[in-house]
Design a protein around this motif. Structure first.
Motif, PDB file in Angstrom:
ATOM      1  N   VAL A  67       2.065   8.567   2.167  1.00  0.00           N
ATOM      2  CA  VAL A  67       1.179   7.650   2.877  1.00  0.00           C
ATOM      3  C   VAL A  67       0.163   8.434   3.702  1.00  0.00           C
ATOM      4  O   VAL A  67       0.483   9.427   4.354  1.00  0.00           O
ATOM      5  CB  VAL A  67       2.008   6.717   3.790  1.00  0.00           C
ATOM      6  N   ASP A  68      -1.088   7.974   3.650  1.00  0.00           N
ATOM      7  CA  ASP A  68      -2.190   8.528   4.459  1.00  0.00           C
ATOM      8  C   ASP A  68      -2.453  10.002   4.149  1.00  0.00           C
ATOM      9  O   ASP A  68      -2.732  10.795   5.047  1.00  0.00           O
ATOM     10  CB  ASP A  68      -1.903   8.344   5.955  1.00  0.00           C
ATOM     11  N   GLU A  85      -4.153  12.797   0.845  1.00  0.00           N
ATOM     12  CA  GLU A  85      -4.778  12.968  -0.451  1.00  0.00           C
ATOM     13  C   GLU A  85      -3.706  13.331  -1.479  1.00  0.00           C
ATOM     14  O   GLU A  85      -2.789  14.091  -1.176  1.00  0.00           O
ATOM     15  CB  GLU A  85      -5.818  14.081  -0.403  1.00  0.00           C
ATOM     16  N   TRP A  93     -11.940   5.885  -4.255  1.00  0.00           N
ATOM     17  CA  TRP A  93     -10.812   6.457  -3.509  1.00  0.00           C
ATOM     18  C   TRP A  93     -10.478   7.882  -3.952  1.00  0.00           C
ATOM     19  O   TRP A  93      -9.606   8.513  -3.386  1.00  0.00           O
ATOM     20  CB  TRP A  93      -9.577   5.565  -3.644  1.00  0.00           C
ATOM     21  N   ILE A 120     -12.648   3.502   6.741  1.00  0.00           N
ATOM     22  CA  ILE A 120     -11.363   3.755   6.074  1.00  0.00           C
ATOM     23  C   ILE A 120     -11.457   5.045   5.284  1.00  0.00           C
ATOM     24  O   ILE A 120     -12.416   5.264   4.537  1.00  0.00           O
ATOM     25  CB  ILE A 120     -10.999   2.581   5.155  1.00  0.00           C
ATOM     26  N   TYR A 173      -9.225   8.200   0.614  1.00  0.00           N
ATOM     27  CA  TYR A 173      -7.967   8.232  -0.135  1.00  0.00           C
ATOM     28  C   TYR A 173      -7.052   7.064   0.199  1.00  0.00           C
ATOM     29  O   TYR A 173      -6.031   6.872  -0.466  1.00  0.00           O
ATOM     30  CB  TYR A 173      -7.243   9.569   0.069  1.00  0.00           C
ATOM     31  N   ASN A 174      -7.397   6.277   1.223  1.00  0.00           N
ATOM     32  CA  ASN A 174      -6.607   5.089   1.551  1.00  0.00           C
ATOM     33  C   ASN A 174      -7.240   3.799   1.036  1.00  0.00           C
ATOM     34  O   ASN A 174      -6.654   2.726   1.173  1.00  0.00           O
ATOM     35  CB  ASN A 174      -6.415   4.975   3.063  1.00  0.00           C
ATOM     36  N   ASP A 197      -5.116   1.638  -1.482  1.00  0.00           N
ATOM     37  CA  ASP A 197      -3.985   0.964  -0.858  1.00  0.00           C
ATOM     38  C   ASP A 197      -4.428  -0.170   0.062  1.00  0.00           C
ATOM     39  O   ASP A 197      -3.666  -1.119   0.295  1.00  0.00           O
ATOM     40  CB  ASP A 197      -3.147   1.964  -0.054  1.00  0.00           C
ATOM     41  N   GLU A 198      -5.651  -0.085   0.572  1.00  0.00           N
ATOM     42  CA  GLU A 198      -6.184  -1.138   1.437  1.00  0.00           C
ATOM     43  C   GLU A 198      -6.808  -2.277   0.644  1.00  0.00           C
ATOM     44  O   GLU A 198      -7.321  -3.233   1.225  1.00  0.00           O
ATOM     45  CB  GLU A 198      -7.215  -0.546   2.402  1.00  0.00           C
TER      46      GLU A 198
END
Length: 268
Positions: free
Chosen positions: A45-46, A48, A136, A171, A174-175, A178-179
């Motif tokens: 998570v969070d 690269e 992303w 944002i 790379y997130n 997921d967003e």
């Protein structure tokens, strides 16, 4: 060899990616079914994503379970729809992953999105593609993709990244997936941005457009781009379906090019 009325394509997709199965289902000929197994994305998570060891990914419990179930279901092939893992690992990743994965799939042939893309590039004779990167993807993935393509004989590339609207500025790139950025992408905007990049007067003219991201919705832009630009347009999900159908022996049923000129080509 499978007939069109009975071809069954298995795909392995990361846990939160709806795009491959959505696009592949919509492109598949009548009578061809698509069967999905999911696995947890190995990107912490969070952070690269910078690659996964082939053996570790192939032997991850949820990947093993998916391969086992798709094999027992009776799929004619199974595709890993996670091109980034191949790009970071190179063609050697594909070889190692396929060997390990087939041991779990009850003898069903396994391939990766990257091997399907490679076959599609060879079948269309592409040498100088414009790479259209999802919003992303980050610099490490850009370089890894270019290096992978160079290894398979496509060394002359030009790269452009799809741009999201200003509401995504806060944002980290790379997130963005997921967003939920993938839900917001309009094929008309893909078309517009690709045409603009393709006609850059300061750069050599590409001989194709390549969209290497499985999670980037681009199916609806393929035919309009081919009609306007006059070059092949290859996407990861399109290549996965085309390659799986060709290996299953269903070439005749996809020869009209309704989802792109790739479907008029045979395996080289």
């Amino acid at each position: 060899m499978a007939t069109a009325s009975g071809a069954r394509l298995g795909i392995l997709v990361i846990h939160n990616d709806p795009v491959p199965e959505t696009e592949i289902w919509r492109m598949a000929p009548d009578g061809v079914s698509v069967h999905t197994a999911r696995f947890e994305c190995p990107r912490p998570v969070d952070t690269e994503y910078v690659g996964s060891p082939a053996g570790a990914l192939a032997n991850a419990p949820d990947v093993v379970r998916g391969l086992d179930q798709l094999g027992r279901l009776g799929a004619h092939s199974v595709a890993l729809c996670f091109g980034s893992s191949s790009f970071f690992g190179g063609p050697a990743f594909d070889t190692e992953f396929i060997a390990a994965a087939e041991a779990h799939a009850h003898g069903v042939p396994v391939y990766t999105a990257a091997t399907a893309i490679t076959a599609a590039l060879r079948a269309t004779g592409v040498r100088r593609p414009l790479l259209v990167m999802p919003p992303w993807f980050t610099e490490p993935t850009f370089r890894a993709t270019e290096e992978y393509l160079a290894e398979v004989g496509v060394a002359e590339t030009r790269l452009v990244q799809f741009e999201l609207g200003p509401e995504w500025d806060g944002i980290a790139r790379y997130n963005a997936f997921d967003e939920g950025a993938h839900w917001t992408i309009d094929p008309a905007e893909v078309h517009q941005q690709v045409v603009k990049a393709f006609h850059d007067p300061d750069r050599p003219r590409p001989d194709a457009v390549l969209v290497p991201g499985s999670g980037f919705p681009s199916r609806g832009a393929v035919v309009p781009l081919e009609q306007e630009l006059g070059v092949p347009v290859i996407t990861s999900n399109q290549a996965v379906l085309w390659y799986g159908l060709r290996r299953a022996g269903t070439a005749a049923e996809t020869g009209d090019g309704a989802h792109g000129s790739l479907f008029t080509r045979t395996l080289s």
